[in-house]
Design a protein around this motif. Structure first.
Motif, mmCIF file in Angstrom:
data_model
loop_
_atom_site.group_PDB
_atom_site.id
_atom_site.type_symbol
_atom_site.label_atom_id
_atom_site.label_comp_id
_atom_site.label_asym_id
_atom_site.label_seq_id
_atom_site.Cartn_x
_atom_site.Cartn_y
_atom_site.Cartn_z
ATOM 1 N N VAL A 7 0.846 -1.202 0.000
ATOM 2 C CA VAL A 7 0.000 0.000 0.000
ATOM 3 C C VAL A 7 0.878 1.247 0.000
ATOM 4 C CG1 VAL A 7 -1.638 1.358 1.380
ATOM 5 C CG2 VAL A 7 -2.011 -1.094 1.051
ATOM 6 N N TYR A 8 1.865 1.296 0.906
ATOM 7 C CA TYR A 8 2.763 2.455 0.958
ATOM 8 C C TYR A 8 3.552 2.602 -0.342
ATOM 9 C CZ TYR A 8 2.067 3.271 5.970
ATOM 10 O OH TYR A 8 1.536 3.573 7.203
ATOM 11 N N ALA A 9 4.101 1.507 -0.833
ATOM 12 C CA ALA A 9 4.907 1.562 -2.056
ATOM 13 C C ALA A 9 4.086 2.060 -3.237
ATOM 14 C CB ALA A 9 5.493 0.182 -2.350
ATOM 15 N N ASP A 10 2.850 1.593 -3.374
ATOM 16 C CA ASP A 10 2.001 2.032 -4.478
ATOM 17 C C ASP A 10 1.644 3.509 -4.369
ATOM 18 O OD1 ASP A 10 2.024 -0.449 -5.726
ATOM 19 O OD2 ASP A 10 0.151 -1.109 -4.785
ATOM 20 N N LYS A 11 1.352 3.973 -3.158
ATOM 21 C CA LYS A 11 1.023 5.394 -2.967
ATOM 22 C C LYS A 11 2.227 6.278 -3.274
ATOM 23 C CE LYS A 11 -2.638 4.891 0.469
ATOM 24 N NZ LYS A 11 -3.043 5.210 1.843
ATOM 25 N N ILE A 12 3.403 5.868 -2.821
ATOM 26 C CA ILE A 12 4.611 6.654 -3.068
ATOM 27 C C ILE A 12 4.949 6.645 -4.557
ATOM 28 C CG2 ILE A 12 7.102 6.774 -2.640
ATOM 29 C CD1 ILE A 12 6.407 5.738 0.228
ATOM 30 N N SER A 13 4.824 5.491 -5.211
ATOM 31 C CA SER A 13 5.077 5.408 -6.659
ATOM 32 C C SER A 13 4.168 6.352 -7.427
ATOM 33 C CB SER A 13 4.857 3.976 -7.167
ATOM 34 O OG SER A 13 5.854 3.122 -6.685
ATOM 35 N N ALA A 42 8.646 -2.386 5.783
ATOM 36 C CA ALA A 42 9.795 -1.717 5.185
ATOM 37 C C ALA A 42 9.660 -1.705 3.668
ATOM 38 C CB ALA A 42 11.084 -2.429 5.576
ATOM 39 N N ILE A 43 10.042 -0.581 3.068
ATOM 40 C CA ILE A 43 10.101 -0.479 1.613
ATOM 41 C C ILE A 43 11.388 0.248 1.238
ATOM 42 C CG2 ILE A 43 7.583 -0.471 1.327
ATOM 43 C CD1 ILE A 43 7.764 2.531 0.785
ATOM 44 N N LEU A 44 11.867 -0.011 0.053
ATOM 45 C CA LEU A 44 12.995 0.731 -0.504
ATOM 46 C C LEU A 44 12.423 1.635 -1.586
ATOM 47 C CD1 LEU A 44 15.599 -2.129 -0.956
ATOM 48 C CD2 LEU A 44 15.551 -0.397 0.825
#
Length: 80
Positions: A7-13, A42-44
């Motif tokens: 969810v976080y990675a998709d929003k940031i992308s 955690a995400i990069l």
């Protein structure tokens, strides 16, 4: 990648794509050391390719930082 991490990675992308960078979406890389040996979400974040002149021409540290913060929190920190 956990569901929360995705969810976080998709929003940031999506926020980074709003700066005219290519939206490559989220990619699960569970064997990366930092992601494999943590229990926390955690995400990069790899926002662009520094060897691509077109990407470098779009770079603004303030805009990029704001896109990441907005992706995490939904809040705009810098208004410029």
């Amino acid at each position: 990648m956990s569901a929360t991490g995705k969810v976080y990675a998709d929003k940031i992308s999506a926020q980074i794509a709003g700066l005219r960078f290519t939206n490559r979406g989220s990619i699960s890389r569970p064997n990366l050391y930092m992601l494999k040996y943590t229990n926390a979400v955690a995400i990069l974040i790899e926002p662009f390719f520094c060897d691509a002149k077109t990407d470098c021409n779009k770079y603004s540290a303030t805009k990029l930082a704001n896109a990441i913060v907005k992706g995490f929190t939904g809040i705009v920190i810098f208004n410029n």
